[in-house]
Design a protein around this motif. Sequence first.
Motif, PDB file in Angstrom:
ATOM      1  N   UNK A  60      -1.318   1.447  -3.228  1.00 35.13           N
ATOM      2  CA  UNK A  60      -0.401   0.726  -4.130  1.00 35.13           C
ATOM      3  C   UNK A  60      -0.594  -0.783  -4.032  1.00 35.13           C
ATOM      4  N   UNK A  61      -0.909  -1.268  -2.824  1.00 40.20           N
ATOM      5  CA  UNK A  61      -1.176  -2.705  -2.647  1.00 40.20           C
ATOM      6  C   UNK A  61      -2.385  -3.103  -3.490  1.00 40.20           C
ATOM      7  N   UNK A  62      -3.420  -2.271  -3.482  1.00 41.13           N
ATOM      8  CA  UNK A  62      -4.607  -2.551  -4.295  1.00 41.13           C
ATOM      9  C   UNK A  62      -4.276  -2.594  -5.784  1.00 41.13           C
ATOM     10  N   UNK A  63      -3.443  -1.669  -6.239  1.00 49.57           N
ATOM     11  CA  UNK A  63      -3.104  -1.595  -7.662  1.00 49.57           C
ATOM     12  C   UNK A  63      -2.168  -2.724  -8.091  1.00 49.57           C
ATOM     13  N   UNK A  64      -1.349  -3.214  -7.160  1.00 49.72           N
ATOM     14  CA  UNK A  64      -0.328  -4.204  -7.512  1.00 49.72           C
ATOM     15  C   UNK A  64      -0.895  -5.584  -7.807  1.00 49.72           C
ATOM     16  N   UNK A  65      -2.159  -5.808  -7.521  1.00 49.45           N
ATOM     17  CA  UNK A  65      -2.783  -7.060  -7.929  1.00 49.45           C
ATOM     18  C   UNK A  65      -2.948  -8.078  -6.817  1.00 49.45           C
ATOM     19  N   UNK A  66      -3.546  -9.228  -7.165  1.00 48.11           N
ATOM     20  CA  UNK A  66      -3.917 -10.248  -6.171  1.00 48.11           C
ATOM     21  C   UNK A  66      -2.748 -10.791  -5.361  1.00 48.11           C
TER      22      UNK A  66
END
Length: 270
Positions: free
Chosen positions: A176-182
Amino acid sequence: MKETPPLVNVTPLTEIHEVPIHINNPIHPNSANKHKRLGLQMLNELTRIEMFVTRIETVGKQEDIVAELSRTITHLEQALYNFELENGHAARTEDASGRVMLQRYMIRTGLAEMFPKSSEYLGIDPVIPGASFLEAHFRQMSYTNQLVSIALQLQNDLRLTNHKYMAHQTALLYQCINQAGPMFSKYKARVEEQFNTLKEVSNQSDEPCLTPELQSWLSELTTDIVADALFSGRAMSQQTPEGAHLSDYINRVSSGNTWENNQNNQIHAS
């Protein structure tokens, strides 16, 4: 009992004054608030229209969807017509159907770009083919919502005595951290630092319990993520790249900007 004088001498009324009634007066009569109400109504209703059109594209025309779509469009056209009359823009309503007025308003305010499917359905040529600022914004915000949900779930599960699935849930958190953006990429390293240890402890027995150190680490990590996502105070325009368009529109309607300088834009209706 001893008589005492009255506390107040009541003077008989000789006439009854009329009480002014303002029930028909708007609570916010100024022009800026009228523009804001219309602008936010347009945003809300066009979001519904976008959803209806997307559903028609997916499952085909269904009688209930088409009927609700038609009612929503008619309601918007009537709201815009009433607004133009109330604000002294009667000339805009002459020789123009409700649909044409709605098309002009969407182009004049930038809503045509924000709602491409609605625009095409309403007969407006695509401004940016295939682009949808709002769709991209809401998709990104849904990723943030998923991140917050799994972080809160982990916090809740830390209270349990069995932490067997903590490594699996933490792996979902990392995804989810990866998907949530920079903006949330800084948390990747924090997960990576302890994940192998967390996984090892979780596989030690059928009912493992994380060490106090791991529990403290995971609690701090998830607390920071939730606080960053919900209470950072970031403006909408900073939350996603596409959020700037939505923020700009809301700021303009809130300030009463009528986009008069753009009223000569030409409409390209199909």
